[in-house]
Each structure stands twice: as structure tokens, then as C-alpha cells.
Design an enzyme around this catalytic site. Structure first.
Site, PDB file in Angstrom:
ATOM      1  N   HIS A 198       1.331  -0.660   0.190  1.00 18.08           N
ATOM      2  CA  HIS A 198       0.019   0.284  -0.139  1.00 18.08           C
ATOM      3  C   HIS A 198       1.007   1.351   0.121  1.00 18.08           C
ATOM      4  O   HIS A 198       0.947   1.902  -1.179  1.00 18.08           O
ATOM      5  CB  HIS A 198      -0.859   0.451   1.418  1.00 18.08           C
ATOM      6  CG  HIS A 198      -1.449  -0.954   0.820  1.00 18.08           C
ATOM      7  ND1 HIS A 198      -2.359  -1.082  -0.290  1.00 18.08           N
ATOM      8  CD2 HIS A 198      -2.425  -1.932   1.855  1.00 18.08           C
ATOM      9  CE1 HIS A 198      -3.452  -1.629   0.045  1.00 18.08           C
ATOM     10  NE2 HIS A 198      -3.280  -2.874   1.193  1.00 18.08           N
ATOM     11  N   GLU A 421      -6.001 -11.846 -12.025  1.00 19.37           N
ATOM     12  CA  GLU A 421      -5.013 -11.678 -11.070  1.00 19.37           C
ATOM     13  C   GLU A 421      -4.470 -13.053 -10.246  1.00 19.37           C
ATOM     14  O   GLU A 421      -3.603 -13.002  -9.347  1.00 19.37           O
ATOM     15  CB  GLU A 421      -5.869 -10.650  -9.893  1.00 19.37           C
ATOM     16  CG  GLU A 421      -6.031  -9.381  -9.982  1.00 19.37           C
ATOM     17  CD  GLU A 421      -8.120  -9.036  -8.827  1.00 19.37           C
ATOM     18  OE1 GLU A 421      -6.456  -7.801  -8.649  1.00 19.37           O
ATOM     19  OE2 GLU A 421      -8.197  -9.259  -8.227  1.00 19.37           O
ATOM     20  N   ASN A 444      -0.135  -6.605  -9.852  1.00 23.71           N
ATOM     21  CA  ASN A 444      -0.067  -6.889  -7.886  1.00 23.71           C
ATOM     22  C   ASN A 444      -0.208  -7.809  -7.110  1.00 23.71           C
ATOM     23  O   ASN A 444       0.660  -9.439  -6.789  1.00 23.71           O
ATOM     24  CB  ASN A 444      -0.290  -5.468  -7.282  1.00 23.71           C
ATOM     25  CG  ASN A 444      -0.470  -4.549  -7.827  1.00 23.71           C
ATOM     26  OD1 ASN A 444       0.533  -3.854  -8.252  1.00 23.71           O
ATOM     27  ND2 ASN A 444      -0.816  -3.260  -7.401  1.00 23.71           N
ATOM     28  N   ASP A 445      -1.652  -8.966  -7.375  1.00 20.35           N
ATOM     29  CA  ASP A 445      -2.410 -10.046  -6.948  1.00 20.35           C
ATOM     30  C   ASP A 445      -1.263 -11.005  -7.963  1.00 20.35           C
ATOM     31  O   ASP A 445      -1.300 -12.059  -7.793  1.00 20.35           O
ATOM     32  CB  ASP A 445      -3.357  -9.923  -6.702  1.00 20.35           C
ATOM     33  CG  ASP A 445      -3.736  -9.530  -5.395  1.00 20.35           C
ATOM     34  OD1 ASP A 445      -3.736 -10.147  -4.935  1.00 20.35           O
ATOM     35  OD2 ASP A 445      -5.043  -8.952  -5.917  1.00 20.35           O
ATOM     36  N   CYS A 492      -3.971  -3.189 -14.862  1.00 16.50           N
ATOM     37  CA  CYS A 492      -4.005  -1.770 -13.817  1.00 16.50           C
ATOM     38  C   CYS A 492      -3.379  -2.198 -12.647  1.00 16.50           C
ATOM     39  O   CYS A 492      -3.481  -1.363 -11.577  1.00 16.50           O
ATOM     40  CB  CYS A 492      -5.509  -1.833 -13.962  1.00 16.50           C
ATOM     41  SG  CYS A 492      -5.874  -2.997 -12.631  1.00 16.50           S
TER      42      CYS A 492
HETATM   43  C1  PEP Z   1      -3.375  -5.567  -8.618  1.00 17.43           C
HETATM   44  O1  PEP Z   1      -3.933  -6.802  -7.549  1.00 17.43           O
HETATM   45  O2  PEP Z   1      -1.999  -5.697  -9.126  1.00 17.43           O
HETATM   46  C2  PEP Z   1      -4.693  -4.358  -8.539  1.00 17.43           C
HETATM   47  C3  PEP Z   1      -4.724  -3.534  -9.614  1.00 17.43           C
HETATM   48  O3  PEP Z   1      -5.986  -4.703  -7.431  1.00 17.43           O
HETATM   49  P1  PEP Z   1      -5.182  -4.392  -5.902  1.00 17.43           P
HETATM   50  O4  PEP Z   1      -4.074  -3.872  -5.822  1.00 17.43           O
HETATM   51  O5  PEP Z   1      -6.666  -3.251  -4.788  1.00 17.43           O
HETATM   52  O6  PEP Z   1      -5.645  -5.407  -5.435  1.00 17.43           O
HETATM   53 MG    MG Z   2      -5.535  -7.167  -6.409  1.00 19.16          MG
END
Ligand code: PEP
Ligand code: MG
Length: 577
Positions: A198, A421, A444-445, A492
Site C-alpha cells: 500500500h 489476478e 500486483n495480485d 492496472c
Molecule cells: C492488482 O492486484 O494488481 C490490482 C490492481 O488490485 P489491488 O492492488 O487493488 O489488489
Molecule cells: Mg488486486
């Protein structure tokens, strides 16, 4: 950490003895005195109250009230000022003072008397529900501050030394970062966290230079001067003024160069790549982006003990649609669970929350929450004339995608997609994309689940590097599905904000990139420098690398044939939006 973890993130120069090394996650330079986030205090075992305990408990509450009033006076945002003033009023409440005094008389020392009296208030607020139940987080914050003062410790939470500073922390939670003021916080440096934590996400959203995994930052006394380079990940301790000046000049020159870059995303030969923004609210949306590629709606739900009402949801969605003014908006339905617990859902604790009921899976347990959200998005769309794209997080199978698409269409939402993801989703990209209109890759996930590496675990940052060839292979599978079906494939996750990676992603078949609005200029500049054919060659080289460092170097050098590298053959259709 293995060499490869740092080889592309930490500058090549060997850090000097007075330099701490971490991973740069938001480029830019800032220098200033460092102040650390103090942790919430833990109560010592209760002793017997002394003669001054009643006075010190009431004095602690008065000190906290004065502090909150001062912050309220200084706040530039009216809503923030109101919240702080209301919190100060709670600390000044005579009923609370009486309750604290009675507990000291009853045998509790000052800090325990405050904690106990506030626990009773908390239970009453929760029982009352509605607006009062919403305020329990403020009561908890009040308790931590007053207890810390009683125990002679610094107030917990984000420090406010009264002047701009560099914020140091072990890691920052969403609640910590929600109210960060980029005019006061010059840079963020954390000992833990990683490129997708975060801290990194918020730093990019606010445009604050940031370094994570920086061992030793918490050992520096508050007030120590540091120079933070969010690009190389180096933090210089007590730097020379001439060095600071040179860094600041270089930073200003870069800013000026990027400020010149405007307009839609294009490769050098004109292949369009939509450059979109990741937003949590309308305030994050700037003019020089082609729309919103990820509207994280969970920010409306976090810290809430009751569901946001239909009207409140409509207002929040409509505000983003209006700010977008006809540009594309991709709304992501509620993504909660694991690292984003939502009080009103009362989720029982799970042994493996990241593998549990999160994202779209919440709708198995709480179908009414998704139904209400889709209805509110559709109502906001009608009210503003917008035609939002809607997507679900944490989708694993084509069946889930089909069911989500059905619900969206039943609600009157016609452009439906899902996030990729989970590796299973990337492996079934074609089947999934047959059910929906677009996919958006959450790197990210996707990194977390591909490498079985907790995205919050900084020690595993090397595995979470978006240049990992295995991750890129999954992106390639999605790109290939998009090409075959002629449908948009976005990215994203934080990977989209890496200017060096952007041409690789486009070469893999990605048709839009969504990131913090502040990262767009650098990505736009990077794409404008390469042709689509070059993007494909760079992608082939990056896929062929055996580790992220190699992939990055190969891509940077444009060595399409490195190691007999396979070439990415995506037709990269233009983004439909
Ligand atoms: C991700 O997982 O890449 C994503 C954009 O979602 P978040 O970071 O909100 O989990
Ligand atoms: Mg995510």
C-alpha cells in the site's frame, strides 16, 4: 535478498557508508528531516493508581484535545477539519471525564482508566449503530493517543512535527496513508513493504518519492536530515547541501521535461495505447489521462461499520463519472478481504485470508452487497449519462466471469470485464474473455499468486518483481487471447507504471495501461520512443530472460534475439475504448 532483487531497483553506484539502500517505488527526490510513525501503545499490567492519576488522565485527554483542535485549525480540507474537531470534542466530553475519574477512584491507574472508559463508549457507539457506529475508529485513535500521553510516549500514528518532513515507518496501512498530505510529507521510507504494498501504491497516487525495504531507517533519531531518491532507492543520511542542490536541480529538469508530454498514449509509429488512471475517488482524476482504468470502489467501504447507503454510493460513483466527462471509467466492484477487511461484513478470521473469501468471492457470502453496488453504479450511470465499464476482482474461472457478466447486464450495465489476478484466470484467458468484453490484469495480485509470495512481504520483493519472466508469460497469454478475440486487455497493477516495462507489456498484447495519474507522463514518453514492432521484440527478449534483471537489461538494450529469445507475436489490437 538475492542480487537479482535489487539489481534494477537500487542504483548501480555502491552506496556510501552514510547511505541506506532500499527499493525505489516512486521516483523523485526529496530531502528533509525524518520522523517515524510511532506504534500504538500497549498497556502495561495494571498497578495501583497514585494520588496524581486522576489529574494525569484528565491532562492527557486535554493534551490530545488541544492537539486535535490544532490539527483541525490547520487542515485545509473542510471535511478533515470537521472530523478532527469532532474527535477533539469527544476528548473534551464531560461524560467521558467523569467515567475516567470514577475508574481511577475505583482502583485503575490513569492509562487503564482511559482505555476502560473509552471501551465502554465504544460499545455504546457500536450498539447505537449508524453514524455513531461509524465513529468507533476515531474513539480507538483517541484512546491510543491519550494512553500514549499517559505512559509518557509519543502520540501514535502519522507524526505532525509542524513542518515538512520525510515519513519513516515499518510499513504503512491504508488507514495510515488515507490522510497523508503531500505538501507536508516530502518522501516515504519504510523498513518493510514491497513494490506492490500500500505504501508504494499510495506514494505513486500522491506523487511522493518513496523507498521501501530500507533497513536502518527506523534507527535514525527523529529530525535527522535525509535525502531520498525514490528512483534508485538510496537514502543518504546527513547529506551535503551541494549534493542536495544538484539532486533538486536534476529533479526539476525531469519534471519540466515530463510536463511537456501530453495527449493520448501512442507508440512512435502511432499504435494507440490508452493511458488511464487508477483512482479511489474523483479527486485522483487529472485532466491529462484518457480515462479511469481502475476505480477502486473499496475505499468507500473501508473503515465502515455499516454499508454505505444507495444514495451515498450513487454520489461517489457519479462524482467520478462526472469528473471523467465522457472519458472511459472502469469501475471495479468491491475488493475486500485479506489486507482490506471491511467492518460491516464481519468476516470471520481465515487461516489464509489471501486465499479465502476476497474480491468477487465475497458475493458468494454477501450477494446483496454486489447487487446493491451494481444497482448504484447503474443508477449513477443513468444520472450522469456515463457508460461505465464494470469489472470484478479475483475472478478464477470462466463460469465466475459468465455469472458476473449476467448480473451486470441484468443491472443494465453493458460493458463488463474481469480482472486477471489469479494464474488460473490467465491460463483460461481465452475462455474468460469469451464471456466478457475486456480483461484487466492486476499484476500486483497476479505476482502474489503466481510466485506464492505475499505481496506485503518485503523480503520476497524479488519474486514480486513485475519483470519476472513467468509473470510476463501470463501477461502474454492474456495478450494472445485479446488478439484472438479482438478484445481489450489492460494492465492496472503497479507494473503499468514502470516506464521501462510499458513497451514490453504493449509488445505482449496489452492495449491499455492504468496507473496513478502522476506516472502517466513518464510512461507516455517511454512509449512514444518505440515502434510497435520494437515493443514486440523487447517483449520477446524479456520473456526469454531467465530472471528479472536479465529481462530488464535485455529489454532496455532491445536485444530481441537474446538467448535465442522467442518473439512475442501479439497483433496488439487497438484498445476498444
Ligand atoms: C492488482 O492486484 O494488481 C490490482 C490492481 O488490485 P489491488 O492492488 O487493488 O489488489
Ligand atoms: Mg488486486
Amino acid at each position: 535478498m538475492p542480487d537479482e532483487a535489487l539489481d534494477n531497483r537500487v542504483g548501480s553506484a555502491t552506496p556510501a557508508a552514510d547511505t541506506l539502500a532500499g527499493i525505489g517505488v516512486c521516483s523523485g527526490f526529496a530531502a528533509g528531516p525524518v520522523y517515524a510513525v510511532a506504534p500504538a501503545p500497549t498497556l502495561p499490567p495494571p498497578g495501583v493508581p497514585g494520588p496524581s492519576d486522576q489529574d494525569s488522565a484528565l491532562a492527557a485527554l486535554a493534551q490530545v484535545a488541544a492537539y486535535l483542535r490544532h490539527r483541525a485549525d490547520e487542515a485545509t480540507e473542510p471535511t478533515v477539519a470537521q472530523i478532527l474537531a469532532a474527535q477533539a470534542a469527544m476528548a473534551e466530553d464531560p461524560v467521558l471525564h467523569q467515567a475516567v475519574a470514577a475508574r481511577v477512584v475505583g482502583g485503575l491507574p490513569a492509562a487503564h482508566a482511559i482505555a476502560d472508559a473509552l471501551a465502554e463508549h465504544r460499545a455504546a457507539f457500536l450498539a447505537a449503530g449508524g453514524y455513531l457506529a461509524e465513529r468507533v475508529a476515531d474513539l480507538d485513535d483517541l484512546r491510543d493517543r491519550a494512553v500514549a500521553v499517559c505512559l509518557g510516549r509519543g502520540m501514535p500514528g502519522i507524526p505532525s512535527p509542524g513542518h515538512p518532513y520525510v515519513l519513516a515507518a515499518r510499513d504503512l496501512s491504508p488507514a495510515d496513508t488515507a490522510g497523508l498530505d503531500p505538501h507536508t510529507v516530502l518522501a516515504l521510507v519504510t523498513e518493510e513493504g514491497g513494490p506492490t504494498s500500500h505504501t508504494a501504491i499510495v506514494a505513486r497516487a500522491l506523487g511522493i518519492p518513496a523507498v521501501v525495504r530500507c533497513a536502518g531507517i527506523l534507527d535514525l533519531p527523529d529530525g535527522t536530515l535525509v535525502g531520498v531518491d525514490g528512483g534508485t532507492g538510496q537514502v543518504r543520511v546527513n547529506p551535503d547541501p551541494a549534493w542536495i542542490h544538484a539532486q533538486q536541480q536534476a529533479q526539476a529538469a525531469r519534471r519540466e521535461r515530463l510536463a511537456q508530454s501530453t495527449g493520448p498514449g501512442r507508440t512512435a509509429d502511432g499504435h494507440p495505447v490508452a493511458l488511464l488512471a487508477n483512482v479511489g475517488s474523483a479527486a485522483d482524476l487529472t485532466s491529462d489521462v484518457e480515462g479511469v482504468g481502475l476505480f477502486r470502489t473499496e475505499l468507500l467501504f473501508l473503515n465502515r461499520s455499516v454499508t454505505p447507503s444507495h444514495d451515498e454510493q450513487i454520489a461517489a460513483y457519479a462524482a467520478v463519472f462526472e469528473a471523467a466527462g465522457g472519458r472511459r471509467v472502469v469501475v471495479r466492484t468491491l475488493d475486500a478481504g485479506a489486507d482490506k477487511p471491511i467492518p460491516f461484513l464481519n468476516q470471520p478470521s481465515e487461516p489464509n485470508p489471501a486465499l479465502g473469501i476476497r474480491g468477487l468471492r465475497l458475493a458468494r457470502r454477501h450477494p446483496e452487497v454486489l447487487r446493491a453496488q451494481l444497482a448504484a453504479i447503474a443508477a449513477a450511470a443513468r444520472a450522469t449519462g456515463a457508460q461505465p465499464w464494470v469489472m470484478a476482482p479475483m475472478v478464477a474461472t470462466a463460469t465466475e466471469a459468465r455469472e458476473f457478466a449476467r448480473q451486470c447486464r441484468d443491472a443494465g450495465l453493458s460493458t463488463v470485464g474481469v480482472m486477471v489476478e489469479i494464474p488460473a484466470a490467465a491460463l483460461s484467458a481465452r475462455a474468460i474473455l469469451s464471456e466478457v468484453d475486456f480483461i484487466s490484469i492486476g499484476t500486483n495480485d497476479l505476482s502474489q499468486y503466481t510466485f506464492a509470495a505475499d505481496r506485503m512481504c518485503g523480503e520476497l520483493a524479488d519474486l514480486l518483481d513485475p519483470w519476472q519472466p513467468a509473470l510476463l508469460s501470463l501477461v502474454a497469454a492474456c495478450g494472445e487471447a485479446g488478439r484472438a478475440l479482438g478484445k481489450p486487455v489492460g494492465v492496472c497493477g503497479e507494473a503499468a507504471a514502470d516506464p521501462a516495462l510499458a513497451p514490453v507489456l504493449v509488445g505482449l498484447g496489452v492495449t491499455s495501461l492504468s496507473m496513478a495519474a502522476r506516472s502517466v507522463a513518464a510512461v507516455r514518453e517511454s512509449l512514444a520512443a518505440v515502434t510497435l514492432d520494437k515493443c514486440r521484440r523487447l517483449a520477446g527478449a524479456a520473456l526469454a530472460g531467465s530472471r528479472p534483471g536479465e529481462a530488464r537489461v535485455a529489454a532496455q538494450r532491445g536485444q530481441a534475439s537474446v538467448g535465442g529469445g522467442r518473439s512475442a507475436t501479439s497483433g496488439a489490437p487497438a484498445d476498444g475504448g
